[in-house]
Enzyme design. Structure first.
Site, PDB file in Angstrom:
ATOM      1  N   HIS A 134       0.869  -1.184   0.000  1.00 17.23           N
ATOM      2  CA  HIS A 134       0.000   0.000   0.000  1.00 17.23           C
ATOM      3  C   HIS A 134       0.909   1.238   0.000  1.00 17.23           C
ATOM      4  CE1 HIS A 134      -2.792   2.969   1.833  1.00 17.23           C
ATOM      5  NE2 HIS A 134      -3.771   2.160   1.471  1.00 17.23           N
ATOM      6  N   ASP A 211       2.854  -4.682   8.256  1.00 22.84           N
ATOM      7  CA  ASP A 211       1.685  -3.840   8.029  1.00 22.84           C
ATOM      8  C   ASP A 211       0.475  -4.773   8.080  1.00 22.84           C
ATOM      9  OD1 ASP A 211      -0.418  -2.435   7.066  1.00 22.84           O
ATOM     10  OD2 ASP A 211       0.523  -1.827   5.184  1.00 22.84           O
ATOM     11  N   GLN A 214      -4.633  -5.063   6.832  1.00 22.54           N
ATOM     12  CA  GLN A 214      -5.633  -5.978   6.258  1.00 22.54           C
ATOM     13  C   GLN A 214      -5.585  -7.352   6.922  1.00 22.54           C
ATOM     14  OE1 GLN A 214      -7.942  -5.029   4.257  1.00 22.54           O
ATOM     15  NE2 GLN A 214      -7.136  -3.095   3.514  1.00 22.54           N
ATOM     16  N   LYS A 237     -10.690  -0.425  10.165  1.00 23.91           N
ATOM     17  CA  LYS A 237     -10.834  -1.652   9.357  1.00 23.91           C
ATOM     18  C   LYS A 237     -11.179  -2.852  10.240  1.00 23.91           C
ATOM     19  CE  LYS A 237      -7.347  -0.015   6.049  1.00 23.91           C
ATOM     20  NZ  LYS A 237      -8.044   0.336   4.821  1.00 23.91           N
ATOM     21  N   CYS A 375      -4.782   2.533  -3.701  1.00 25.87           N
ATOM     22  CA  CYS A 375      -3.576   3.016  -3.005  1.00 25.87           C
ATOM     23  C   CYS A 375      -2.433   2.011  -3.110  1.00 25.87           C
ATOM     24  CB  CYS A 375      -3.852   3.328  -1.541  1.00 25.87           C
ATOM     25  SG  CYS A 375      -5.018   4.656  -1.297  1.00 25.87           S
TER      26      CYS A 375
HETATM   27  C1  LIG Z   1      -2.319  -2.924   3.501  1.00 22.54           C
HETATM   28  C2  LIG Z   1      -2.642  -1.526   3.980  1.00 22.54           C
HETATM   29  N1  LIG Z   1      -1.713  -0.813   4.609  1.00 22.54           N
HETATM   30  C3  LIG Z   1      -1.941   0.417   5.072  1.00 22.54           C
HETATM   31  C4  LIG Z   1      -3.170   1.010   4.895  1.00 22.54           C
HETATM   32  C5  LIG Z   1      -3.393   2.377   5.401  1.00 22.54           C
HETATM   33  O1  LIG Z   1      -4.425   2.392   6.346  1.00 22.54           O
HETATM   34  P1  LIG Z   1      -4.928   3.766   6.923  1.00 22.54           P
HETATM   35  O2  LIG Z   1      -5.361   4.590   5.758  1.00 22.54           O
HETATM   36  O3  LIG Z   1      -6.054   3.392   7.838  1.00 22.54           O
HETATM   37  O4  LIG Z   1      -3.784   4.366   7.651  1.00 22.54           O
HETATM   38  C6  LIG Z   1      -4.177   0.317   4.226  1.00 22.54           C
HETATM   39  C7  LIG Z   1      -5.485   0.946   3.955  1.00 22.54           C
HETATM   40  O5  LIG Z   1      -6.210   0.544   3.063  1.00 22.54           O
HETATM   41  C8  LIG Z   1      -3.903  -0.989   3.767  1.00 22.54           C
HETATM   42  O6  LIG Z   1      -4.844  -1.702   3.125  1.00 22.54           O
END
Ligand SMILES: Cc1ncc(COP(=O)(O)O)c(C=O)c1O
Length: 416
Positions: A134, A211, A214, A237, A375
């Site tokens: 992401h 990370d 998900q 999430k 993203c």
């Molecule tokens: C794999 C992953 N990492 C990081 C993020 C970033 O999350 P946030 O926008 O809640 O900080 C997301 C959001 O979709 C994600 O799917």
């Protein structure tokens, strides 16, 4: 039946109709059709207990924390501390002080970038990521590249969207300061072999950030068993409010790191000559936090734990298999991301229609999906597309949701 057997039996069965009734937002119609919500990877809907706890906290137990001698402030502080303990429990961290509240996963990664990697970086040092990250796990490292000469090394993925683990291993070097990888790809649904990645990185003395944005809502997590050094996730999430997330870090690492931001709460003493910083995790929590959001995140954690994360995972795995099978039969539809180990995400393109058109037409049928690059532009482009449509699953989705999606996709295929 013994109590243990009763619990085990309850964890086995997942009553999706009952769980679905917990989510008020799902009870509405959109364009005259029952809402079919298939965008949980972007943000999950909230169960009534979370909504109620947010309101109750603001109505009854709200005051600034750590500051008041009075009862109300102490109550709010206790509730906030209890929420931290619940995050610790969710991740099975050893101590609550290893949990730093952040705004979201993005802030957690930026914190690690600025406070763990940046101090001591020499030009040419590297952070190793994968080609399916992401943007939240790409851009913070690029900022460091412009600030202090850090380099980004990127492990490749296959046409199916699987990490080439051997290439990741080959990219590990004495210059690697950190391996930072998504546990589950939001764009492709790939579940990465994080145990193996951690073993390989630790074999070279390199720490690992997971990370888990998900992952935490789909898979049971145990940071001590994994032995990861850092892990981040977002509350929104995980069926909790937005504006709250958490960073887990091993205590000895957090203790050695300088603060991320300066301000109130992160200090133990301030004079114009200098400042002594507070203990972890408060050292990293400058200013008034999202008090009610943290407390309601704790309620969301109670909620998923009560349903059983294992039971949720099994339910979602069955749905993913059913959706994959049904969608593959839609004429002209191609799944993007077909890794052997996947969870909750179905990215796809259609010969006949642009993803944006698919999303617009599905919306007219009351079906909410995501379209675009999610993203994760490099991952989507690596698999040969400029955009995809993406259906993603949550604990409240049913076989009927998948049937509605597939029927609507068949209409799209016939229309173009
Ligand atoms: C794999 C992953 N990492 C990081 C993020 C970033 O999350 P946030 O926008 O809640 O900080 C997301 C959001 O979709 C994600 O799917």
């Amino acid at each position: 039946m013994s109590l243990a057997a009763l619990h085990a039996d309850r964890a086995e069965r997942f009553d999706v109709a009952r769980a679905r009734a917990d989510f008020p937002c799902l009870q509405q119609t959109v364009h005259g059709r029952p809402l079919v919500f298939l965008d949980t990877a972007a943000s999950a809907q909230k169960p009534r207990v979370v909504i109620d706890e947010l309101a109750r906290m603001l109505r009854e137990d709200y005051a600034n924390i750590h500051r008041g001698i009075y009862d109300l402030s102490q109550r709010a502080t206790e509730r906030h501390d209890a929420a931290r303990a619940k995050v610790r429990g969710l991740l099975n961290a050893g101590e609550a002080r290893e949990i730093v509240f952040t705004r979201n996963a993005t802030e957690g990664i930026n914190l690690v970038a600025q406070s763990f990697v940046r101090p001591g970086v020499r030009p040419g040092d590297q952070v190793l990521i994968t080609a399916m990250e992401h943007h939240a796990n790409i851009v913070p490292w690029q900022l460091l590249a412009s600030q202090c000469g850090l380099e980004l090394a990127v492990a490749p993925i296959t046409d199916e969207g699987e990490l080439v683990v051997g290439e990741l291993e080959a990219l590990l070097s004495p210059r690697t300061k950190l391996v930072a990888v998504a546990w589950v790809s939001n764009a492709l649904g790939t579940v990465n072999p994080v145990e193996e990645i951690i073993r390989l990185a630790h074999g070279r003395g390199v720490p690992v950030l997971l990370d888990a944005a998900q992952a935490v809502q789909h898979l049971p997590v145990d940071v001590r068993q994994l032995d990861c050094d850092f892990l981040v996730f977002s509350g929104h999430k995980l069926y909790g409010p937005s504006g709250i997330g958490a960073l887990y870090g091993k205590a000895e690492l957090l203790e050695a790191m300088p603060p991320y931001q300066g301000g109130g709460e992160m200090i133990s003493s301030v004079s114009f000559a200098g400042t002594e910083f507070n203990e972890i995790p408060h050292k990293f929590e400058a200013g008034t936090p999202a008090i009610e959001a943290a407390v309601a995140l704790g309620t969301a954690i109670d909620y998923v734990q009560d349903l059983g994360l294992g039971a949720i995972a099994r339910h979602e795995a069955e749905l993913l298999a059913y959706a994959t099978e049904q969608m593959e039969r839609v004429p002209g539809l191609h799944l993007v991301g077909t890794a052997r180990h996947k969870c909750s995400v179905l990215s796809f393109v259609m010969d006949q229609a642009h993803p944006q058109d698919i999303g617009t037409l599905l919306d007219l049928d009351g079906i909410a999906i995501r379209t675009g690059q999610h993203c994760a532009q490099p991952a989507i482009e690596r698999l040969g597309h400029s955009a995809t449509a993406r259906a993603s699953l949550g604990l409240y989705n049913t076989g009927d949701d998948i049937d509605a999606l597939v029927a609507s996709l068949r209409r799209v295929a016939a229309m173009f």
